[in-house]
Design a protein around this motif. Structure first.
Motif, PDB file in Angstrom:
ATOM      1  N   ALA A   1     -15.051  26.142  15.399  1.00 44.87           N
ATOM      2  CA  ALA A   1     -15.522  24.863  16.000  1.00 44.87           C
ATOM      3  C   ALA A   1     -16.395  25.215  17.124  1.00 44.87           C
ATOM      4  O   ALA A   1     -17.366  24.228  17.251  1.00 44.87           O
ATOM      5  N   LEU A   2     -16.334  26.466  17.644  1.00 53.93           N
ATOM      6  CA  LEU A   2     -17.343  26.437  18.778  1.00 53.93           C
ATOM      7  C   LEU A   2     -18.787  27.004  18.226  1.00 53.93           C
ATOM      8  O   LEU A   2     -19.623  26.376  18.645  1.00 53.93           O
ATOM      9  N   SER A   3     -18.604  27.539  16.713  1.00 56.13           N
ATOM     10  CA  SER A   3     -19.893  27.632  16.329  1.00 56.13           C
ATOM     11  C   SER A   3     -20.489  26.208  15.857  1.00 56.13           C
ATOM     12  O   SER A   3     -21.572  26.055  15.902  1.00 56.13           O
ATOM     13  N   GLY A   4     -19.484  25.375  15.519  1.00 61.64           N
ATOM     14  CA  GLY A   4     -20.094  23.926  15.101  1.00 61.64           C
ATOM     15  C   GLY A   4     -20.601  23.211  16.394  1.00 61.64           C
ATOM     16  O   GLY A   4     -21.661  22.574  16.383  1.00 61.64           O
ATOM     17  N   VAL A   5     -19.994  23.457  17.571  1.00 59.21           N
ATOM     18  CA  VAL A   5     -20.749  23.066  18.629  1.00 59.21           C
ATOM     19  C   VAL A   5     -22.255  23.747  18.959  1.00 59.21           C
ATOM     20  O   VAL A   5     -23.020  22.873  19.262  1.00 59.21           O
ATOM     21  N   ALA A   6     -22.424  24.933  18.567  1.00 54.97           N
ATOM     22  CA  ALA A   6     -23.630  25.629  18.765  1.00 54.97           C
ATOM     23  C   ALA A   6     -24.636  25.066  17.624  1.00 54.97           C
ATOM     24  O   ALA A   6     -25.720  24.901  17.968  1.00 54.97           O
ATOM     25  N   VAL A   7     -24.272  24.594  16.431  1.00 54.06           N
ATOM     26  CA  VAL A   7     -25.117  24.235  15.525  1.00 54.06           C
ATOM     27  C   VAL A   7     -25.415  22.800  15.866  1.00 54.06           C
ATOM     28  O   VAL A   7     -26.837  22.298  15.674  1.00 54.06           O
TER      29      VAL A   7
ATOM     30  N   LEU B   1     -25.721  21.681  18.856  1.00 59.19           N
ATOM     31  CA  LEU B   1     -26.638  21.719  19.793  1.00 59.19           C
ATOM     32  C   LEU B   1     -28.135  21.901  19.166  1.00 59.19           C
ATOM     33  O   LEU B   1     -29.002  21.161  19.731  1.00 59.19           O
ATOM     34  N   LEU B   2     -28.159  22.814  18.443  1.00 56.97           N
ATOM     35  CA  LEU B   2     -29.544  22.937  17.687  1.00 56.97           C
ATOM     36  C   LEU B   2     -29.975  21.929  16.895  1.00 56.97           C
ATOM     37  O   LEU B   2     -31.227  21.445  17.013  1.00 56.97           O
TER      38      LEU B   2
ATOM     39  N   LEU C   1     -22.698  32.495  17.157  1.00 58.52           N
ATOM     40  CA  LEU C   1     -22.586  31.428  17.672  1.00 58.52           C
ATOM     41  C   LEU C   1     -21.833  30.979  18.381  1.00 58.52           C
ATOM     42  O   LEU C   1     -21.771  29.942  19.210  1.00 58.52           O
ATOM     43  N   ALA C   2     -20.433  31.251  18.308  1.00 58.94           N
ATOM     44  CA  ALA C   2     -19.309  30.849  18.911  1.00 58.94           C
ATOM     45  C   ALA C   2     -19.451  30.930  20.643  1.00 58.94           C
ATOM     46  O   ALA C   2     -19.217  30.002  21.405  1.00 58.94           O
TER      47      ALA C   2
END
Length: 154
Positions: free
Chosen positions: A135-141, A143-144, A89-90
């Protein structure tokens, strides 16, 4: 940005000029301090440990330290073991932050790139990558979720 709001500067060119002036002043002060400290011998050569992070063929110089497993470069398995789903995800979040840039996205991008650089050099430094990977995984989630909400046609 706070200074610009207080002084009511909204023109992007003026904001950019203000930033250039501030960074130039800071660089000038840093250069003056470095120039005054250099003759005193304050700055020495880089240690072999620091050189080992940047030059591939130069490690610490101590065979005992070089053989320790946590001082070896990180492998893909180590990233997956420590970061699990954030490994997938990151990178999506990292790409996403380059659309609509502002200060917090600059911070995440720089932190991510620097943490990845150092974690690739030494497996024990993967711990530096944990917070920014989250944090970057949170950005990807996010986006979803944004895409999912857009599909509901509200």
């Amino acid at each position: 940005n706070v200074y610009c709001r207080v002084k009511k500067i909204s023109d992007p060119d003026q904001v950019f000029k203000l930033r250039v002036q501030a960074f130039s002043l800071g660089a000038g002060v840093a250069a003056a301090v470095a120039a005054s400290l250099y003759p005193t011998g304050y700055f020495g050569p880089l240690s072999s440990r620091v050189r080992g992070l940047f030059v591939q063929h130069t490690r610490t110089g101590n065979p005992l330290v070089d053989s320790v497993a946590e001082h070896q470069p990180a492998s893909a398995n180590a990233y997956y073991q420590y970061l699990y789903s954030a490994c997938y995800l990151a990178p999506i979040g990292f790409v996403r932050i380059f659309f609509g840039l502002h200060d917090s996205k600059y911070f995440l991008g720089l932190y991510g790139a620097i943490a990845y650089f150092f974690s690739a050099k030494m497996v024990r430094l993967i711990i530096l990558l944990g917070p920014v990977a989250s944090a970057l995984s949170g950005v990807a989630v996010a986006l979803l979720f944004e895409w999912a909400v857009d599909q509901l046609n509200f």
